[in-house]
Design a protein around this motif. Structure first.
Motif, PDB file in Angstrom:
ATOM      1  N   GLY A  47       0.818  -1.208   0.000  1.00 43.34           N
ATOM      2  CA  GLY A  47       0.000   0.000   0.000  1.00 43.34           C
ATOM      3  C   GLY A  47       0.853   1.260   0.000  1.00 43.34           C
ATOM      4  O   GLY A  47       0.385   2.339  -0.380  1.00 43.34           O
ATOM      5  N   ILE A  48       2.124   1.137   0.379  1.00 41.70           N
ATOM      6  CA  ILE A  48       3.032   2.291   0.361  1.00 41.70           C
ATOM      7  C   ILE A  48       3.141   2.855  -1.059  1.00 41.70           C
ATOM      8  O   ILE A  48       3.370   4.049  -1.245  1.00 41.70           O
ATOM      9  CB  ILE A  48       4.438   1.912   0.917  1.00 41.70           C
ATOM     10  N   LEU A  49       2.942   1.986  -2.071  1.00 41.11           N
ATOM     11  CA  LEU A  49       2.996   2.469  -3.460  1.00 41.11           C
ATOM     12  C   LEU A  49       1.875   3.484  -3.704  1.00 41.11           C
ATOM     13  O   LEU A  49       2.086   4.525  -4.337  1.00 41.11           O
ATOM     14  CB  LEU A  49       2.867   1.297  -4.438  1.00 41.11           C
ATOM     15  N   GLY A  50       0.684   3.184  -3.186  1.00 46.55           N
ATOM     16  CA  GLY A  50      -0.434   4.109  -3.326  1.00 46.55           C
ATOM     17  C   GLY A  50      -0.203   5.394  -2.537  1.00 46.55           C
ATOM     18  O   GLY A  50      -0.559   6.484  -2.981  1.00 46.55           O
ATOM     19  N   VAL A  51       0.421   5.263  -1.358  1.00 49.24           N
ATOM     20  CA  VAL A  51       0.721   6.449  -0.548  1.00 49.24           C
ATOM     21  C   VAL A  51       1.698   7.345  -1.309  1.00 49.24           C
ATOM     22  O   VAL A  51       1.531   8.568  -1.379  1.00 49.24           O
ATOM     23  CB  VAL A  51       1.318   6.043   0.823  1.00 49.24           C
ATOM     24  N   VAL A  52       2.722   6.728  -1.897  1.00 51.02           N
ATOM     25  CA  VAL A  52       3.700   7.510  -2.672  1.00 51.02           C
ATOM     26  C   VAL A  52       2.997   8.220  -3.826  1.00 51.02           C
ATOM     27  O   VAL A  52       3.209   9.411  -4.064  1.00 51.02           O
ATOM     28  CB  VAL A  52       4.829   6.583  -3.197  1.00 51.02           C
ATOM     29  N   ASN A  53       2.123   7.502  -4.537  1.00 50.11           N
ATOM     30  CA  ASN A  53       1.443   8.122  -5.676  1.00 50.11           C
ATOM     31  C   ASN A  53       0.523   9.259  -5.230  1.00 50.11           C
ATOM     32  O   ASN A  53       0.423  10.288  -5.898  1.00 50.11           O
ATOM     33  CB  ASN A  53       0.638   7.064  -6.439  1.00 50.11           C
ATOM     34  N   THR A  54      -0.144   9.066  -4.097  1.00 48.98           N
ATOM     35  CA  THR A  54      -1.000  10.128  -3.556  1.00 48.98           C
ATOM     36  C   THR A  54      -0.165  11.359  -3.211  1.00 48.98           C
ATOM     37  O   THR A  54      -0.549  12.496  -3.516  1.00 48.98           O
ATOM     38  CB  THR A  54      -1.732   9.627  -2.286  1.00 48.98           C
ATOM     39  N   GLU A  55       0.978  11.128  -2.581  1.00 47.70           N
ATOM     40  CA  GLU A  55       1.858  12.234  -2.225  1.00 47.70           C
ATOM     41  C   GLU A  55       2.396  12.938  -3.479  1.00 47.70           C
ATOM     42  O   GLU A  55       2.491  14.161  -3.512  1.00 47.70           O
ATOM     43  CB  GLU A  55       3.039  11.710  -1.390  1.00 47.70           C
ATOM     44  N   VAL A  56       2.759  12.150  -4.488  1.00 47.67           N
ATOM     45  CA  VAL A  56       3.281  12.760  -5.718  1.00 47.67           C
ATOM     46  C   VAL A  56       2.219  13.654  -6.356  1.00 47.67           C
ATOM     47  O   VAL A  56       2.522  14.745  -6.847  1.00 47.67           O
ATOM     48  CB  VAL A  56       3.763  11.664  -6.700  1.00 47.67           C
TER      49      VAL A  56
END
Lengths: 250, 247
Positions: free
Chosen positions: A229-238
């Protein structure tokens, strides 16, 4: 001219975008603390951790367990309570500069979460494999379990929820609802802790031998996947950072 | 917030801030993926990876690549399909290797005193490089799954051969024939030891002789292809940026 000078002074006086001291101290806290924990395991694992019926086991390991329970509940209560109590009630009206500053602070939290996840899911979990393939367990609360399940897992849970709470209470981008992947990346690894119940129940049947790839352990595997889920967090932050920086980077 | 205001003072500061976030992102992805990948791998293929006497010609060759294919496929689905970064598999495998080596040295050796040449981790780096290169060269998920997934499984045994080969030479010990790796296992008895002795003695391992490893690798490659497809879509889901709205 005077106005320009004042503006420069104000810029110089304002808080930096990244608080490097917090970043370094945050990561060092985990590294130094866990180095001490590993030293403790090395000394008292062999000398007092082999027989759960021995008085020294109670002294060095069960007391360690009781103390960590109290400290974890206290830390979680204070930290999560503080983050909630000091939430920004006018989060949608902050300046872009302040928003950027809060994003860097949020990333300090995420950096700490990543460090805590490493120690919990990688370092202390595989360590448990070698300990239980060496020492036959006679209790659920073995030296490696007292550290792995009841110390390193609660620590990453506390850190992960703190990071989530920070984003939810201070960042405008997270006001559109609950970030699905953020919840997955925090709640999924959290579920590894309740899954300990299944694990210990199973080991009451098969306590004598440790086989790490036994299906009994697949609950940990399933919830470990949630770390992605960290991948989604990174994309949200980007997405959020792109809004803040895009026109200046063009 | 006002749309006319800027978060940064200059383009130079914007570039600096952007680079700073690159490092943050790299740290978070590396260590969180390391944690998730490592706990997945140690509990699905771990025993084959922990001990040299489990690193046999059949089940190690079959199981390790299949279970290790998962996270690289998922991380590629994010890093390549969103950012055109062609190192998703290498990031995963580097993380896994770092986590494993720290553990094998500080804990397997440092706490429970197994020698490092008995507990070294498997090597996936050549497989990961090929998987990333196939994705970069083709830009196709299907080609990466089929060609990269096939290479991922087939390359595993040759990649590890230089390390495991010397431990697979036959020795005679107390009138029994075994490998040097088996001999290590006899001297370092673990609480799970009898389980695997029962498992490897099943089937036609001996009858197939030298063909066991290639057959196992080919089967592993086949399943790795399927796992790649599945986990690519898992990776896409994990990469989503949806918000759950309150009712």
């Amino acid at each position: 001219m005077a106005a320009t000078t004042e503006s420069v002074k104000a810029d110089a006086a304002e808080a930096p975008l990244l608080n490097k001291r917090n970043l370094i101290l945050g990561v060092l806290l985990y590294v130094v603390f866990y180095a001490w924990v590993r030293w403790y395991e090395g000394v008292y694992g062999w000398s007092a951790g082999l027989d759960s019926f021995a008085p020294e086991f109670e002294t060095y390991w069960m007391n360690f367990l009781y103390i960590e329970f109290v400290l974890e509940v206290t830390t979680a209560g204070i930290l999560w309570g503080y983050l909630w109590k000091t939430r920004d009630r006018k989060v949608m009206s902050i300046t872009p500069r302040e928003e950027l500053r809060r994003h860097t602070t949020h990333w300090v939290w995420l950096t700490c979460y990543a460090t805590a996840i490493y120690y919990g899911a990688s370092y202390f979990t595989e360590q448990d494999g070698t300990w239980h393939q060496t020492i036959v367990r006679d209790t659920d609360f073995t030296p490696s379990h007292i550290i792995e399940f009841y110390l390193s897992y609660p620590i990453y849970i506390i850190t992960g929820f703190a990071s989530f709470l920070y984003a939810k209470t201070r960042l405008p981008h997270y006001q559109q609802g609950l970030s699905l992947q953020y919840m997955v990346s925090v709640i999924g690894p959290f579920m590894i802790l309740p899954n300990v119940g299944l694990n210990e129940w199973g080991h009451t049947f098969w306590f004598m031998e440790e086989l790490f790839v036994a299906p009994l352990h697949y609950g940990f595997v399933f919830f470990g996947w949630a770390a992605l889920g960290i991948l989604g967090v990174v994309n949200t932050e980007v997405q959020a950072l792109s809004k803040l920086l895009k026109k200046d980077l063009a | 917030m006002s749309a006319s205001q800027s978060a940064v003072r200059s383009r130079a500061e914007a570039v600096k801030v952007s680079r700073m976030f690159d490092w943050f992102i790299l740290w978070a992805i590396f260590f969180v993926v390391l944690g998730g990948y490592h706990i997945h791998y140690m509990l699905t293929g771990g025993d084959w990876d922990f001990w040299s006497d489990w690193k046999d010609r059949r089940l190690w060759v079959t199981v390790a690549p299949i279970v290790a294919m998962t996270f690289p496929a998922a991380v590629q689905a994010c890093l390549w399909w969103r950012y055109r970064l062609p190192f998703g598999a290498v990031v995963c495998v580097l993380g896994l290797l770092l986590g494993e080596w720290i553990n094998r040295y500080l804990n397997f050796w440092g706490w429970t005193y197994f020698p490092v040449n008995f507990v070294f981790p498997s090597i996936f780096m050549p497989s990961a490089i090929v998987l990333d290169v196939v994705l970069m060269m083709t830009g196709s998920m299907t080609a990466t799954a089929v060609l990269g997934g096939m290479a991922w499984g087939l390359l595993f045994y040759p990649s590890n051969w230089a390390v495991i080969g010397p431990l697979h030479v036959p020795v005679e010990y107390n009138g029994m024939m075994m490998t040097l790796a088996d001999l290590q296992g006899y001297h370092y008895v673990r609480t799970g030891t009898p389980e695997y002795i029962r498992m490897v003695e099943k089937g036609t391992l001996r009858t197939f002789g030298k063909d066991v490893a290639p057959v196992s690798a080919f089967f592993s490659a086949f399943v790795s292809i399927l796992i790649y497809f599945l986990w690519h879509f898992f990776g896409r889901w994990f990469s989503s940026t949806d918000f759950v709205k309150s009712a």
